[in-house]
Design a protein around this motif. Sequence first.
Motif, PDB file in Angstrom:
ATOM      1  N   HIS A  86     -28.632  93.547 102.751  1.00 49.94           N
ATOM      2  CA  HIS A  86     -27.861  94.194 101.966  1.00 49.94           C
ATOM      3  C   HIS A  86     -27.515  93.411 100.468  1.00 49.94           C
ATOM      4  O   HIS A  86     -27.714  92.158 100.682  1.00 49.94           O
ATOM      5  CB  HIS A  86     -26.391  94.317 102.439  1.00 49.94           C
ATOM      6  CG  HIS A  86     -25.335  95.330 101.633  1.00 49.94           C
ATOM      7  ND1 HIS A  86     -24.862  95.030 100.457  1.00 49.94           N
ATOM      8  CD2 HIS A  86     -25.054  96.710 101.923  1.00 49.94           C
ATOM      9  CE1 HIS A  86     -24.113  95.738 100.096  1.00 49.94           C
ATOM     10  NE2 HIS A  86     -24.268  96.945 100.608  1.00 49.94           N
ATOM     11  N   ARG A  87     -27.830  94.067  99.237  1.00 51.99           N
ATOM     12  CA  ARG A  87     -27.778  93.345  97.991  1.00 51.99           C
ATOM     13  C   ARG A  87     -26.454  92.409  97.799  1.00 51.99           C
ATOM     14  O   ARG A  87     -26.605  91.411  97.192  1.00 51.99           O
ATOM     15  CB  ARG A  87     -28.024  94.153  96.920  1.00 51.99           C
ATOM     16  CG  ARG A  87     -26.861  95.184  96.578  1.00 51.99           C
ATOM     17  CD  ARG A  87     -27.004  96.323  95.566  1.00 51.99           C
ATOM     18  NE  ARG A  87     -25.968  97.183  95.380  1.00 51.99           N
ATOM     19  CZ  ARG A  87     -25.177  96.857  94.289  1.00 51.99           C
ATOM     20  NH1 ARG A  87     -25.200  95.683  93.766  1.00 51.99           N
ATOM     21  NH2 ARG A  87     -24.119  97.688  93.935  1.00 51.99           N
ATOM     22  N   ASN A  88     -25.277  92.802  98.595  1.00 50.56           N
ATOM     23  CA  ASN A  88     -24.126  91.895  98.481  1.00 50.56           C
ATOM     24  C   ASN A  88     -24.044  90.988  99.550  1.00 50.56           C
ATOM     25  O   ASN A  88     -22.869  90.603  99.927  1.00 50.56           O
ATOM     26  CB  ASN A  88     -22.902  92.727  98.150  1.00 50.56           C
ATOM     27  CG  ASN A  88     -23.155  93.473  96.961  1.00 50.56           C
ATOM     28  OD1 ASN A  88     -23.214  94.653  96.848  1.00 50.56           O
ATOM     29  ND2 ASN A  88     -23.079  92.636  95.727  1.00 50.56           N
ATOM     30  N   VAL A  89     -25.102  90.597 100.346  1.00 45.00           N
ATOM     31  CA  VAL A  89     -24.896  89.889 101.639  1.00 45.00           C
ATOM     32  C   VAL A  89     -25.771  88.877 101.262  1.00 45.00           C
ATOM     33  O   VAL A  89     -26.962  89.024 101.092  1.00 45.00           O
ATOM     34  CB  VAL A  89     -25.210  90.553 102.879  1.00 45.00           C
ATOM     35  CG1 VAL A  89     -25.241  89.472 104.012  1.00 45.00           C
ATOM     36  CG2 VAL A  89     -24.321  91.567 103.377  1.00 45.00           C
ATOM     37  N   VAL A  90     -25.406  87.395 101.375  1.00 46.45           N
ATOM     38  CA  VAL A  90     -26.447  86.114 101.159  1.00 46.45           C
ATOM     39  C   VAL A  90     -27.526  86.394 102.297  1.00 46.45           C
ATOM     40  O   VAL A  90     -27.669  86.755 103.191  1.00 46.45           O
ATOM     41  CB  VAL A  90     -25.677  85.051 101.888  1.00 46.45           C
ATOM     42  CG1 VAL A  90     -26.553  83.882 101.647  1.00 46.45           C
ATOM     43  CG2 VAL A  90     -24.436  84.646 100.845  1.00 46.45           C
ATOM     44  N   GLU A 107     -30.099  82.304 101.222  1.00 48.95           N
ATOM     45  CA  GLU A 107     -30.289  82.421  99.885  1.00 48.95           C
ATOM     46  C   GLU A 107     -29.236  81.485  99.408  1.00 48.95           C
ATOM     47  O   GLU A 107     -28.299  81.058  99.631  1.00 48.95           O
ATOM     48  CB  GLU A 107     -29.838  83.950  99.576  1.00 48.95           C
ATOM     49  CG  GLU A 107     -29.805  84.321  98.197  1.00 48.95           C
ATOM     50  CD  GLU A 107     -29.265  85.590  97.806  1.00 48.95           C
ATOM     51  OE1 GLU A 107     -29.421  86.054  96.641  1.00 48.95           O
ATOM     52  OE2 GLU A 107     -29.151  86.430  98.805  1.00 48.95           O
ATOM     53  N   CYS A 109     -27.051  80.409  96.408  1.00 52.53           N
ATOM     54  CA  CYS A 109     -25.737  81.201  95.247  1.00 52.53           C
ATOM     55  C   CYS A 109     -25.472  79.998  94.556  1.00 52.53           C
ATOM     56  O   CYS A 109     -24.759  79.380  94.961  1.00 52.53           O
ATOM     57  CB  CYS A 109     -24.822  81.937  96.000  1.00 52.53           C
ATOM     58  SG  CYS A 109     -25.216  83.007  97.097  1.00 52.53           S
ATOM     59  N   TRP A 113     -19.026  79.594  95.530  1.00 52.30           N
ATOM     60  CA  TRP A 113     -18.295  80.915  96.003  1.00 52.30           C
ATOM     61  C   TRP A 113     -17.150  81.451  95.164  1.00 52.30           C
ATOM     62  O   TRP A 113     -16.677  80.738  94.241  1.00 52.30           O
ATOM     63  CB  TRP A 113     -17.386  80.405  97.534  1.00 52.30           C
ATOM     64  CG  TRP A 113     -16.765  79.201  97.385  1.00 52.30           C
ATOM     65  CD1 TRP A 113     -15.338  79.326  96.856  1.00 52.30           C
ATOM     66  CD2 TRP A 113     -16.807  77.713  97.332  1.00 52.30           C
ATOM     67  NE1 TRP A 113     -14.653  78.129  96.901  1.00 52.30           N
ATOM     68  CE2 TRP A 113     -15.893  77.237  97.255  1.00 52.30           C
ATOM     69  CE3 TRP A 113     -18.073  77.289  98.056  1.00 52.30           C
ATOM     70  CZ2 TRP A 113     -15.542  75.860  97.642  1.00 52.30           C
ATOM     71  CZ3 TRP A 113     -18.232  75.907  98.171  1.00 52.30           C
ATOM     72  CH2 TRP A 113     -16.841  75.193  97.871  1.00 52.30           C
ATOM     73  N   THR A 135     -24.184  84.471  92.498  1.00 56.61           N
ATOM     74  CA  THR A 135     -25.249  83.898  92.401  1.00 56.61           C
ATOM     75  C   THR A 135     -25.577  83.721  90.901  1.00 56.61           C
ATOM     76  O   THR A 135     -24.502  83.838  90.037  1.00 56.61           O
ATOM     77  CB  THR A 135     -26.267  85.201  92.327  1.00 56.61           C
ATOM     78  OG1 THR A 135     -26.184  85.997  91.455  1.00 56.61           O
ATOM     79  CG2 THR A 135     -26.351  85.931  93.977  1.00 56.61           C
ATOM     80  N   GLU A 139     -23.844  88.163  90.739  1.00 55.53           N
ATOM     81  CA  GLU A 139     -23.632  88.855  91.711  1.00 55.53           C
ATOM     82  C   GLU A 139     -22.677  88.355  92.684  1.00 55.53           C
ATOM     83  O   GLU A 139     -23.176  87.228  93.285  1.00 55.53           O
ATOM     84  CB  GLU A 139     -25.093  89.363  92.141  1.00 55.53           C
ATOM     85  CG  GLU A 139     -25.932  89.912  91.380  1.00 55.53           C
ATOM     86  CD  GLU A 139     -27.267  90.457  91.798  1.00 55.53           C
ATOM     87  OE1 GLU A 139     -28.013  91.604  91.471  1.00 55.53           O
ATOM     88  OE2 GLU A 139     -27.768  89.623  92.414  1.00 55.53           O
ATOM     89  N   LYS A 141     -21.933  87.834  96.534  1.00 58.70           N
ATOM     90  CA  LYS A 141     -22.295  88.226  97.907  1.00 58.70           C
ATOM     91  C   LYS A 141     -21.662  87.440  98.939  1.00 58.70           C
ATOM     92  O   LYS A 141     -20.859  86.364  98.971  1.00 58.70           O
ATOM     93  CB  LYS A 141     -23.801  87.431  98.134  1.00 58.70           C
ATOM     94  CG  LYS A 141     -24.962  88.079  96.911  1.00 58.70           C
ATOM     95  CD  LYS A 141     -26.305  88.017  97.301  1.00 58.70           C
ATOM     96  CE  LYS A 141     -26.895  88.611  96.438  1.00 58.70           C
ATOM     97  NZ  LYS A 141     -28.437  88.863  96.622  1.00 58.70           N
ATOM     98  N   GLY A 143     -21.158  85.655 102.692  1.00 64.54           N
ATOM     99  CA  GLY A 143     -21.990  84.701 103.639  1.00 64.54           C
ATOM    100  C   GLY A 143     -20.953  84.156 104.713  1.00 64.54           C
ATOM    101  O   GLY A 143     -19.914  84.495 104.793  1.00 64.54           O
TER     102      GLY A 143
END
Length: 546
Positions: A86-90, A107, A109, A113, A135, A139, A141, A143
């Motif tokens: 998912h684009r919003n999950v690390v 990933e 970031c 946070w 990020t 964005e 995300k 995690g």
Amino acid sequence: MELRVLRRWGAQEPVASFLRDPNTGRIYRRGRLLGTGAFGRCYKLTDMSTNRVFALKVVPRGRLSGLRTLILSVEREIELHSQLRHRNVVGFHGHFADQDNVYLVLEYCSRKWASPRLKVRRTWVPFQLSNFFITKNMEVKVGDLGLATKVGPGGHCHGGLCGTPNYLAPEVVSRKGHSFRSDIWALGCIMYTALTGFPPFKASPLPEMYQNIRDAHYPVPTHLSPNARRLIAHLLAPNPADRPSLDQVLEDDFFTQGFTPDQLPSQSCHTAPIFTIPQPLDKLFQKATQLFLAMAQHRAPRELCGCGRREDPLKTPREAANEVRGPGDLPGIGGWGQCGSHRLTLPSVCSGKQDPPGQQQPVLWATKWVDYSNKYGFGYELSDGSTGVLLRDGTHIALQPALGCISYSPVQGEVVTFTWRDIPDSLATKVAVLQLFTRYMQRWLLEGGNLPTQPSLNPGPGFSLLHFLKSDQALLLLFSDQTMQVNFYHDHTKLLLNWAGEEPLLTYIDQERRATSHPLGALQCCGCSEALRQRLCYTLHLLRTF
């Protein structure tokens, strides 16, 4: 995956500077420590073969010794995280282990946070602020999925008490189990915290806090807008059935009313952003093109199909005007020209021997410019003495003497202002480029025309050059206040289209540097000279090649 416990609980061992993944053979270099948690640490990690940067979560085996629950938690985190896309999950990029630690390659970031926790498909993740990461491109995300679990039948999972106490929903505190409605409650806690700076439920004493959670008793932030307070109250409803769904949250007036930026600026991580409300660049060009299209005229109106060839942007103004009068198809923009039965008819505007009576109207415009975009950027000086540079990387920096400040726009629609004393070191090079352009234009370039000035026309901190377009005949500039300027090289004439008043105003600066302004409606009624008509046609031609 099964984790063998080889060490007892003790002090955390240092992580080696270089690590090898036995599954892939890749060599990684461990970087600086990014953060620590209850059961592990996180480091910056670089793949030596590709120089790609990751985040490395390290869980010491000694912390897992004898604690079967923790072992299962790490195994569950690896299993669930590796399946999430998912684009919003690390992003999860792999895992491996040695005799000292378990390693998760994630990933990176770079902005650390922001905060909460959410559900993705059939996975429940308890929301809290430290699990939201940002990020480089701003964005958000999610995690750190150590407490994530799969949702059981009926959308519920176990009734244990886990997670950060401040964000637990009433049903969780009462050990009735978690559900997606518990996420909605946590979202309300996060919204409250983000808007006020403190959580709705204080962590101590714990029994009192739990009772306040069951009763949804929290301080009402009266300084927030009515829409914000209303949405928080819905999210923090004690009965899970009374809480809105995610779709209902997105449709709430808090999100749909007023201005919402497409993206948060990077300065939001440490300072309150300043927003201008930009109109999309393509819509500005479309609006300008449509106005010029209404102005362009045939001596005899004719129908034009929008499915013709792409026009040559290097035609002279006279050649472009002749082509508009003669046969040929013109490409349309938006709904103005389409192939098929829908055809485009240009309105007739009388061609006169001279322009109708006009007036000198104060307009903010670029009196000087220099194009060094192959190395630095495009610089300009405005009629009020302000200077700016649209830099090669797409950022914009401007010197505004009237305001006594430097304004910097890292992205369109975002503006940060600094006094000379407060300019950060990271902008030193860009400020130097701005000063270089300013000195050059003030020393070597002449004013491009004679227009009256007016103090009220000073640009605000959000004013910037959005785009410039060049052919071998003319230069087109588009500014953030919707002013469009066209400079013709061969005779130094200029067109300015400005939407500041009730009606669009067209200003023409002739070869003698005399400026005359006309409402567009007056030109449509009375016509215009051949010279002005040719320049209008060529401007339309330039816009269509964009």
